[in-house]
Scaffold this active site. Structure first.
Site, PDB file in Angstrom:
ATOM      1  N   ASP A  92       0.851  -1.181   0.000  1.00 22.63           N
ATOM      2  CA  ASP A  92       0.000   0.000   0.000  1.00 22.63           C
ATOM      3  C   ASP A  92       0.888   1.232   0.000  1.00 22.63           C
ATOM      4  O   ASP A  92       2.110   1.120   0.057  1.00 22.63           O
ATOM      5  CB  ASP A  92      -1.008  -0.004   1.153  1.00 22.63           C
ATOM      6  CG  ASP A  92      -0.354  -0.161   2.502  1.00 22.63           C
ATOM      7  OD1 ASP A  92       0.885  -0.231   2.550  1.00 22.63           O
ATOM      8  OD2 ASP A  92      -1.074  -0.198   3.505  1.00 22.63           O
ATOM      9  N   ASP A 124      -3.394  -2.846   6.417  1.00 19.04           N
ATOM     10  CA  ASP A 124      -3.511  -2.383   7.795  1.00 19.04           C
ATOM     11  C   ASP A 124      -4.937  -2.380   8.328  1.00 19.04           C
ATOM     12  O   ASP A 124      -5.159  -2.404   9.515  1.00 19.04           O
ATOM     13  CB  ASP A 124      -2.876  -0.991   7.965  1.00 19.04           C
ATOM     14  CG  ASP A 124      -3.322  -0.028   6.881  1.00 19.04           C
ATOM     15  OD1 ASP A 124      -4.315  -0.344   6.210  1.00 19.04           O
ATOM     16  OD2 ASP A 124      -2.680   1.014   6.719  1.00 19.04           O
ATOM     17  N   ASP A 130      -8.589  -5.706   5.284  1.00 23.26           N
ATOM     18  CA  ASP A 130      -7.456  -6.303   4.586  1.00 23.26           C
ATOM     19  C   ASP A 130      -7.174  -7.726   5.060  1.00 23.26           C
ATOM     20  O   ASP A 130      -6.410  -8.454   4.427  1.00 23.26           O
ATOM     21  CB  ASP A 130      -6.183  -5.469   4.820  1.00 23.26           C
ATOM     22  CG  ASP A 130      -6.248  -4.135   4.089  1.00 23.26           C
ATOM     23  OD1 ASP A 130      -6.968  -4.069   3.086  1.00 23.26           O
ATOM     24  OD2 ASP A 130      -5.579  -3.193   4.528  1.00 23.26           O
TER      25      ASP A 130
END
Ligand code: ATP
Length: 890
Positions: A331, A625, A629
């Site tokens: 990410d 996070d 996810d």
């Protein structure tokens, strides 16, 4: 505090329960009370995490095949009246157990230390203040504070619940999150219907709340149904299991060889007792007993080393997978960027406002677009600035930035809330990409909304200008879209701010809004990221960005991070959302696998992408996070959660936790993973080639009708004493400098692949030939008796094996400067072994016992010279052979 009172906690009011448990909800328990209760209830742990005692580890050493064989050999010696030899074997037995004990003890303690670091923490109210404690310190009566992303750490009776949702699938199997409340529920209600409780092990998916601990550890609902207690008995890495299997397979092979040697020896007229003992010694020699232990030790040491570098591995097996990783799906915010945001600009209907250039002292006019922008940003906000110092801030960095800029312009959240108290909040919805708060205003309610610009534009019907709100025409909307994308191309992160006034606080917050403007935030790329991305490129590992942010922002950041190979391919998630990895066309699959940046991705898309990459044969590492996810983190081969920013749910699902949230740490961990695997492979090759040579030497000598070149005790001495130290040293090496310039290992490849077997065979054969050659020379050329000639053979073998460690170096490392010669442990091990050999030769009683009569100066020179042959030929072979024929990773 009886069991009944806490059992029925869900059907009584929380005030009553607090009374029963003697807890003050405002201040929590006092320190003395906590201590008392901790003694009464024990730590809040599911399994009784018994430390493996030193004695248990010691006894474990005596449960092995080797020990059985040695004991048999010792008993046989005593029965045959050879007391000295019996004592010697017993000594070797003890020494072997001691080495095994020390290594297993260290490995076990390292793993326990790691488990301790990985301990979950929880927020409690104690002695009047809120603090973080280790979850195992919770006691009944404690007041625990919950927020979205937390894993509940004990059974709680809720005393506060605002929009609180929990995923209780671990307990109930029901995957849809349950809405929680503080109201008591019916006495007969089933577990899944006890809405007034939050249970240990479940995950908070939304909202916030507080609860009183009603049960801890094995007394919790999870504890009762849990079979964790048995399962958690120390995880065995697949690598260890494979090594163990390898060892067992070898046992049969070598036992057969040993038996053959015995029979051949007896037929050749050798002494039956000696032959049986030799067979036993050979069998011992060839059981690669040390393998699993050394493997565990290297894994555990590597994990500790990684944790010192901020990468906490939660599963032993992941170390192995890390080294084989071929793609990292990362990410953006916080991993590639610093997650330290500052507001740099506002884009308003009246023009752009540069924050720095604007005189902060004078606040904007009260109802100007700028004043609204500051106000909405501070109201629609969950962060806290505390006393202004860095440490006292809490919350999302983006929201902190909004609060602090508002404060700079004299619009502190506190003063704003005095005028417009918050009455309701709609938490950030990742699908709509917006959040809203509702505030009391003079004659109704003020709705404050912020979110991803495209999402907010879509629901705005008006826009604030200098003279109040005007209609949002299609033209105007298009202009806003263009302004948004222009600012995003500078790598700025953008949020839209909007508002509306309505009588009812329950109105839909995302309908008919008035756009206030856009706020631009700067989140710089971490300084070490471009270098780390370059390093992963060199290591043959692709890096792909998956972000929730706008495509233009993502692209600009990706460029700054030097992602992609010159060309950067960026795709909006909406283009690929509907794809199913099973039915996707070959063209689409190829296209997707080559994308560098996926923008505006949802958690479902992340999961789909993980599958897609895996189906294409990739080993996928993925960072994440959020609560959403978790499925993708679990699906990835290496799920990576963030230690600072990540939710507990994500951390629980992950295999690795980055304590500093930094991308560069992933690369450092990969380097360690590769090194550990290489080390393990090296010592396996080393130990096996030593074993092969011992079996071959005795077998061939007997077959050829020569006298015995090695006596049983000598074999034991070599095997259980002198082989072990260099092997351990190889296992602890720091690794090849170039380990990150090679492509990842093929994950399907065995530890000992065909090339390794060839290397083992060649090295074993070289040592065998030189030892037998030296033996023959001693007998027929120097004319030594069979006793001193056997000493020459013993010495040749011992020294050749020592030098052999230099033959397991990587083929592309330097002849003199390589990871083996740079490994200090290796030199230590060699010095130690030379010392031990010296004792064996020159302490008369020891030499007698081991059957090592002095071979004279010529014998010594011959042995030393012959021992160098395998080293020289081995190095020559490494030099000349094609890389594909060598045992290293190719
Ligand atoms: P990354 O995936 O790189 O961490 P991200 O934080 O932008 O990027 P998400 O958390 O999925 O990804 O957020 C998606 C978008 O939703 C953001 O770009 C932002 O526009 C908006 N957003 C995120 N958090 C909030 C919030 N608390 N309030 C309002 N809007 C938000």
């Amino acid at each position: 505090m009886s069991k009944d009172s806490t059992d029925a906690a869900f059907c009584m009011t929380f005030q009553k329960l607090a009374e029963k448990l003697e807890t003050d909800l405002k201040t929590g328990l006092g320190a003395d009370e906590v201590k008392k209760r901790l003694e009464a209830h024990g730590p809040n742990r599911l399994r009784r995490q018994k430390k493996k005692s030193a004695l248990a580890i010691l006894l474990h050493q005596f449960k092995s095949i080797i020990v059985l064989l040695l004991t048999a050999a010792a008993v046989m010696s005593f029965v045959m009246g050879d007391i000295a030899e019996g004592v010697a074997i017993a000594f070797v037995l003890i020494l072997n157990a001691a080495i095994g004990f020390i290594s297993e003890f260290k490995a076990t303690r390292s793993i326990e230390a790691l488990m301790h670091i990985a301990e979950v923490r929880t927020q409690v109210r104690r002695g009047g203040e809120v603090r973080m404690i280790d979850a195992h310190e919770l006691v009944p009566g404690d007041v625990v504070i919950l927020e979205a992303g937390d894993v509940v750490t004990a059974d709680l009776r809720l005393s506060e619940a605002s929009n609180l949702h929990a995923d209780e699938s671990v307990l109930t199997g029901e995957s849809a999150p349950v809405t929680k409340s503080t109201e008591p529920v019916d006495k007969e209600s089933a577990l899944g219907d006890r809405l007034s409780m939050a249970f240990k092990g479940t995950a908070i998916t939304q909202g916030a709340g507080e609860g009183i601990v009603t049960a801890t550890g094995m007394e919790t609902e999870l504890g009762r149904i849990s079979d964790l207690a048995q399962n958690a008995e120390g995880e065995v890495a697949p690598l260890e299991r494979r090594l163990d299997k390898l060892g067992h397979r070898l046992v049969w092979l070598t036992l057969a060889l040993a038996a053959l040697t015995i029979v051949a020896g007896i037929l050749r007229g050798h002494d039956v007792a000696i032959m049986v003992q030799t067979g036993v010694a050979l069998a011992i020699a060839s059981v690669p007993e040390g393998l699993p232990v050394v493997a565990t030790l290297s894994l555990a040491r590597g994990m500790l080393r990684m944790s010192q570098r901020n990468a906490l591995i939660t599963r032993l097996s992941s170390v192995e997978t890390l080294g084989a990783t071929t793609v990292i799906l990362t990410d953006k915010t916080g991993t590639l960027t610093e997650n330290r945001m500052t507001v740099v600009r506002y884009l308003l209907a009246t023009g752009d406002v540069d924050v720095e250039a604007c005189a902060a002292a004078e606040g904007p006019e009260p109802y100007s677009p700028m004043a609204w922008a500051l106000r909405i940003g501070a109201l629609c906000n969950n962060a806290e600035l505390g006393d202004g110092s860095k440490d006292s801030r809490s919350g999302d960095p983006m929201e902190i930035a909004l609060l602090s800029v508002a404060g700079d312009f004299g619009a502190s959240r506190k003063s704003l809330l005095e005028h417009n108290p918050e009455v309701k909040q709609h938490a950030f919805d990742p699908n709509r990409k917006m959040m809203a708060t509702v505030h009391r205003a003079n004659d109704g309610h003020l709705f404050a909304i912020k979110g991803a610009p495209e999402a907010v534009f879509d629901v705005c019907t008006k826009v604030i200008g200098q003279d109040g709100a005007q209609d949002m025409t299609d033209d105007a909307r298009q202009k806003w879209i263009d302004r948004n994308s222009q600012a995003a191309q500078d790598g700025l992160r953008l949020l839209a701010l909007a508002m509306k006034e309505k009588a009812s606080k329950d109105a839909d917050p995302y309908e008919s809004l008035t756009l206030v403007g856009l706020v631009c935030l700067l989140d710089p790329v971490r300084a070490d990221v471009p270098h780390a991305i370059e390093a992963s490129r060199n290591a043959g590992v692709r890096v792909v960005m998956l972000t929730g942010d706008h495509a233009d922002t993502a692209e600009a950041i990706a460029r700054e991070a030097s992602l992609g190979d010159g060309e950067l391919s960026v795709v909006e998630s909406s283009e690929i959302d509907g794809f199913d990895p099973k039915t996707i066309s070959e063209d689409d699959r190829k296209r997707i696998l080559n994308v560098d940046v996926f923008a505006r991705v949802s958690p479902e898309t992340k999961l789909m992408l993980v599958s897609l990459f895996q189906d294409a044969g990739h080993i996928v590492a993925m960072t994440g996070d959020g609560v959403n996810d978790a499925p993708a983190l679990k699906k990835a081969d290496i799920g990576i959660a963030m230690g600072q920013r990540g939710t507990q749910v994500a951390q629980e699902a992950a295999d690795m936790i980055l304590q500093d949230d930094a991308f560069a740490t992933i690369i450092a961990a990969m380097r360690q993973g590769r090194t550990i695997f290489d080390n393990i492979r090296k010592f396996v090759i080393y130990l096996m080639s030593c074993n092969v040579s011992e079996v071959l030497i005795v077998g061939l000598a007997v077959g050829a009708g020569l006298p015995m070149p090695l006596l049983p005790l000598q074999i034991l001495f070599l095997n259980l004493v002198t082989d072990v130290f260099p092997a351990f040293a190889l296992g602890l090496g720091k690794g090849d400098e170039n380990v990150m310039t090679k492509p990842p290992r093929d994950p399907a490849e065995a530890i000992i692949n065909r090339r390794c077997w060839i290397l083992i065979g060649i090295l074993g054969a070289l040592v065998t030939i030189s030892t037998l050659g030296a033996f023959a020379c001693a007998l027929f050329w120097l004319g030594l008796e069979s006793g001193p000639a056997a000493t020459v053979a013993f010495l040749t073998l011992a020294l050749a094996q020592l030098w052999n460690v230099f033959n397991v170096r990587d083929h592309d490392a330097g002849l003199l400067r390589n990871e083996v010669t740079r490994n200090g442990y290796i030199w230590g091990a060699i010095a130690l072994c030379l010392g031990l050999l010296g004792f064996a030769l020159w302490i008369p009683s020891l030499a007698d016992l081991l059957g090592l009569p002095n071979p004279g100066r010529d014998g010594l020179v011959l042995a030393t010279a012959a021992s160098l042959v395998p080293l020289l030929l081995g190095q020559a072979w490494i030099w000349f052979a094609k890389p594909s024929d060598r045992g290293d990773r190719g």
